[in-house]
Design an enzyme around this catalytic site. Structure first.
Site, PDB file in Angstrom:
ATOM      1  N   ARG A  99      -0.294  -0.354  13.439  1.00 33.04           N
ATOM      2  CA  ARG A  99       0.777  -0.633  12.460  1.00 33.04           C
ATOM      3  C   ARG A  99       1.637  -1.813  12.927  1.00 33.04           C
ATOM      4  O   ARG A  99       2.874  -1.789  12.830  1.00 33.04           O
ATOM      5  CB  ARG A  99       1.684   0.590  12.259  1.00 33.04           C
ATOM      6  CG  ARG A  99       1.006   1.796  11.709  1.00 33.04           C
ATOM      7  CD  ARG A  99       0.549   1.591  10.252  1.00 33.04           C
ATOM      8  NE  ARG A  99       0.072   2.847   9.730  1.00 33.04           N
ATOM      9  CZ  ARG A  99      -1.154   3.310   9.949  1.00 33.04           C
ATOM     10  NH1 ARG A  99      -2.030   2.598  10.627  1.00 33.04           N
ATOM     11  NH2 ARG A  99      -1.518   4.472   9.453  1.00 33.04           N
ATOM     12  N   SER A 144       4.572   7.348   5.143  1.00 33.23           N
ATOM     13  CA  SER A 144       5.056   7.798   6.460  1.00 33.23           C
ATOM     14  C   SER A 144       6.285   6.983   6.854  1.00 33.23           C
ATOM     15  O   SER A 144       6.228   5.752   6.858  1.00 33.23           O
ATOM     16  CB  SER A 144       3.984   7.580   7.532  1.00 33.23           C
ATOM     17  OG  SER A 144       2.813   8.251   7.154  1.00 33.23           O
ATOM     18  N   GLU A 160       8.298   3.132  10.765  1.00 32.77           N
ATOM     19  CA  GLU A 160       7.202   2.331  10.214  1.00 32.77           C
ATOM     20  C   GLU A 160       7.753   1.511   9.040  1.00 32.77           C
ATOM     21  O   GLU A 160       7.361   0.377   8.805  1.00 32.77           O
ATOM     22  CB  GLU A 160       6.083   3.269   9.736  1.00 32.77           C
ATOM     23  CG  GLU A 160       4.884   2.539   9.203  1.00 32.77           C
ATOM     24  CD  GLU A 160       3.726   3.462   8.858  1.00 32.77           C
ATOM     25  OE1 GLU A 160       3.444   4.403   9.619  1.00 32.77           O
ATOM     26  OE2 GLU A 160       3.091   3.206   7.815  1.00 32.77           O
TER      27      GLU A 160
HETATM   28  C1  LIG Z   1       2.867   6.807  -0.977  1.00 35.75           C
HETATM   29  C2  LIG Z   1       2.677   5.777   0.105  1.00 35.75           C
HETATM   30  C3  LIG Z   1       1.608   5.873   0.969  1.00 35.75           C
HETATM   31  C4  LIG Z   1       1.422   4.919   1.977  1.00 35.75           C
HETATM   32  N1  LIG Z   1       0.349   5.048   2.799  1.00 35.75           N
HETATM   33  C5  LIG Z   1       0.118   4.134   3.754  1.00 35.75           C
HETATM   34  C6  LIG Z   1      -1.014   4.247   4.609  1.00 35.75           C
HETATM   35  O1  LIG Z   1      -1.822   5.159   4.485  1.00 35.75           O
HETATM   36  N2  LIG Z   1      -1.190   3.308   5.573  1.00 35.75           N
HETATM   37  C7  LIG Z   1      -0.331   2.258   5.724  1.00 35.75           C
HETATM   38  O2  LIG Z   1      -0.564   1.438   6.615  1.00 35.75           O
HETATM   39  N3  LIG Z   1       0.741   2.124   4.927  1.00 35.75           N
HETATM   40  C8  LIG Z   1       0.996   3.025   3.943  1.00 35.75           C
HETATM   41  N4  LIG Z   1       2.093   2.904   3.140  1.00 35.75           N
HETATM   42  C9  LIG Z   1       3.039   1.802   3.360  1.00 35.75           C
HETATM   43  C10 LIG Z   1       2.818   0.574   2.437  1.00 35.75           C
HETATM   44  O3  LIG Z   1       2.075   0.918   1.313  1.00 35.75           O
HETATM   45  C11 LIG Z   1       2.103  -0.556   3.179  1.00 35.75           C
HETATM   46  O4  LIG Z   1       2.831  -0.932   4.318  1.00 35.75           O
HETATM   47  C12 LIG Z   1       1.924  -1.798   2.286  1.00 35.75           C
HETATM   48  O5  LIG Z   1       1.143  -2.746   2.957  1.00 35.75           O
HETATM   49  C13 LIG Z   1       3.254  -2.421   1.875  1.00 35.75           C
HETATM   50  O6  LIG Z   1       2.976  -3.393   0.879  1.00 35.75           O
HETATM   51  P1  LIG Z   1       4.120  -3.965  -0.038  1.00 35.75           P
HETATM   52  O7  LIG Z   1       3.552  -5.103  -0.802  1.00 35.75           O
HETATM   53  O8  LIG Z   1       4.724  -2.895  -0.842  1.00 35.75           O
HETATM   54  O9  LIG Z   1       5.139  -4.500   1.054  1.00 35.75           O
HETATM   55  P2  LIG Z   1       6.758  -4.581   0.999  1.00 35.75           P
HETATM   56  O10 LIG Z   1       7.290  -3.212   1.096  1.00 35.75           O
HETATM   57  O11 LIG Z   1       7.173  -5.388  -0.179  1.00 35.75           O
HETATM   58  O12 LIG Z   1       7.035  -5.391   2.309  1.00 35.75           O
HETATM   59  C14 LIG Z   1       6.793  -4.811   3.572  1.00 35.75           C
HETATM   60  C15 LIG Z   1       7.160  -5.828   4.661  1.00 35.75           C
HETATM   61  O13 LIG Z   1       6.291  -6.945   4.578  1.00 35.75           O
HETATM   62  C16 LIG Z   1       7.022  -8.145   4.309  1.00 35.75           C
HETATM   63  N5  LIG Z   1       6.192  -8.907   3.347  1.00 35.75           N
HETATM   64  C17 LIG Z   1       5.713  -8.473   2.157  1.00 35.75           C
HETATM   65  N6  LIG Z   1       4.935  -9.426   1.613  1.00 35.75           N
HETATM   66  C18 LIG Z   1       4.930 -10.480   2.475  1.00 35.75           C
HETATM   67  C19 LIG Z   1       4.322 -11.778   2.473  1.00 35.75           C
HETATM   68  N7  LIG Z   1       3.520 -12.187   1.486  1.00 35.75           N
HETATM   69  N8  LIG Z   1       4.546 -12.584   3.538  1.00 35.75           N
HETATM   70  C20 LIG Z   1       5.360 -12.206   4.562  1.00 35.75           C
HETATM   71  N9  LIG Z   1       5.967 -11.003   4.610  1.00 35.75           N
HETATM   72  C21 LIG Z   1       5.751 -10.145   3.576  1.00 35.75           C
HETATM   73  C22 LIG Z   1       8.370  -7.702   3.747  1.00 35.75           C
HETATM   74  O14 LIG Z   1       9.388  -8.629   4.031  1.00 35.75           O
HETATM   75  C23 LIG Z   1       8.579  -6.396   4.495  1.00 35.75           C
HETATM   76  O15 LIG Z   1       9.070  -6.643   5.802  1.00 35.75           O
HETATM   77  C24 LIG Z   1       2.321   3.845   2.110  1.00 35.75           C
HETATM   78  C25 LIG Z   1       3.405   3.741   1.223  1.00 35.75           C
HETATM   79  C26 LIG Z   1       3.583   4.692   0.224  1.00 35.75           C
HETATM   80  C27 LIG Z   1       4.719   4.541  -0.736  1.00 35.75           C
END
Ligand SMILES: Cc1cc2nc3c(=O)[nH]c(=O)nc-3n(C[C@H](O)[C@H](O)[C@H](O)COP(=O)(O)OP(=O)(O)OC[C@H]3O[C@@H](n4cnc5c(N)ncnc54)[C@H](O)[C@@H]3O)c2cc1C
Length: 336
Positions: free
Chosen positions: A161, A235, A332
């Site tokens: 992670r 998580s 996380e």
């Molecule tokens: C129900 C649920 C289940 C989940 N299960 C998992 C799982 O099984 N495994 C797992 O690893 N994660 C899981 N996650 C967490 C999440 O889905 C992941 O971390 C996902 O990759 C986040 O994507 P996002 O576009 O929503 O990022 P955001 O929440 O929008 O951003 C997350 C971080 O990345 C940065 N960021 C976003 N886009 C960019 C970009 N293009 N360039 C630079 N920085 C950027 C943001 O500034 C922030 O710091 C889960 C979340 C939920 C709600």
């Protein structure tokens, strides 16, 4: 490109927390991204890049510019599994597209919310597979040098992670797209316990990647709350890595403590959910925030929680685990 002001961020974070951004825009290409960054610099305000908002906790109003990355494209670079995908594509839809195209490997990562661009930030992982296994390179816009740079797999410094992009030093790096090497033959991976149980008694030779995809979606949907119905960010804490000597002493007090290989010498991974469960957190509430009834690692927005409610609950949970087990939990979710 339109800049909006005083925008409620509830639709842009999976906790559904109401906080406001002083300025907000959505960018679909590099020149719009540069225009947005120039606006932030000229207005002398900080910028926050987001994708789907499924891994952030907004604990207060954001005084700067929120930039939502919405770049779209999928390029099938050859017929041997090489694909380049833009940062704004929805991760789960991309996993489906790959399977439909005959490019396999990502099935275990199905149904993870969010965008492709955020996937390498924390090296998303689930059901025994991490993204890094497939990453050839990550294309980023380097705001300091004002140029696009291709980071090789090695440059990304992936970990559990974790990656180089997660740290404050890398704030000027914005992910534009990711190039992945996938397989063109069926490569089902059911090494993870919960998946093995789904295929109990079945002949491995008959298991397809589609069946793994379906099983992952089934298991996830039965275990994790849908953020569209009950706000959450999956998580909240990482599974802690603990030294073998510490495990020995913990096992004396808690003989049923589950331990997993951490992939690093001398360290063992412990499920944070087990620690929180043992500390009695499942189902507890604080203000509008609560701990999910079925999963002690998932904090949920039960009743119009503020970001502060959620942050305070998380803090109490981490303190109780530290007090009881002497283990520090690391978030996380990114606290903004
Ligand atoms: C129900 C649920 C289940 C989940 N299960 C998992 C799982 O099984 N495994 C797992 O690893 N994660 C899981 N996650 C967490 C999440 O889905 C992941 O971390 C996902 O990759 C986040 O994507 P996002 O576009 O929503 O990022 P955001 O929440 O929008 O951003 C997350 C971080 O990345 C940065 N960021 C976003 N886009 C960019 C970009 N293009 N360039 C630079 N920085 C950027 C943001 O500034 C922030 O710091 C889960 C979340 C939920 C709600």
């Amino acid at each position: 490109m339109n800049f909006h002001h005083g925008v409620d961020l509830a639709p842009y974070n999976s906790f559904g927390v109401h906080t406001s951004a002083a300025h907000f825009c959505e960018v679909t290409n590099l020149s719009e991204l540069k225009e947005a960054l120039a606006f932030g610099a000229a207005s002398k305000v900080p910028s926050l890049v987001i994708g789907g908002g499924s891994n952030i906790l907004l604990s207060a109003d954001y005084p700067g510019l929120v930039i939502r990355i919405d770049f779209k494209s999928i390029e099938w670079l050859n017929s041997d599994g090489l694909v380049r995908v833009a940062a704004g594509e929805n991760w789960h839809e991309f996993v489906k597209s790959c399977m439909n195209h005959g490019f396999y490997g990502l099935e275990n990562l199905a149904l993870i919310p969010g965008t492709v661009g955020a996937a390498p930030i924390q090296n998303i992982g689930a059901y025994g597979v991490e993204l890094e296994r497939f990453v050839v390179s990550v294309s980023v816009y380097d705001g300091k040098q004002d140029k696009v740079v291709e980071f090789s797999h090695r440059d990304c410094e992936f970990g559990y992670r974790d990656s180089l992009f997660k740290y404050p030093d890398a704030r000027h790096l914005i992910v534009l797209g990711v190039t992945l090497q996938l397989a063109t033959e069926q490569t089902p991976n059911i090494s993870y316990g919960a998946l093995q149980a789904e295929f109990d008694g079945q002949d491995f030779a008959g298991i397809t990647n589609q069946a793994v995809f379906d099983a992952v979606c089934r298991v996830r949907s039965s275990k994790l709350p849908d953020p569209k119905i009950l706000g959450n960010a999956g998580s909240f804490f990482k599974n802690p890595l603990v030294s073998e000597s510490k495990i020995e002493s913990l096992k004396e007090a808690f003989p049923d403590l589950p331990c997993f290989d951490a992939g690093e010498p001398g360290l063992v991974k412990i499920p944070a959910a087990w620690l929180l469960d043992k500390a009695g957190w499942r189902g507890r509430r604080k203000g509008g925030a609560g701990v999910h009834q079925q999963h002690a690692l998932v904090i949920v927005n039960v009743d119009d929680a503020s970001g502060e409610d959620i942050a305070l609950l998380a803090q109490e949970m981490a303190s109780s685990v530290l007090g009881r087990f002497g283990i520090a939990l690391e978030c996380e979710v990114k606290l903004v």
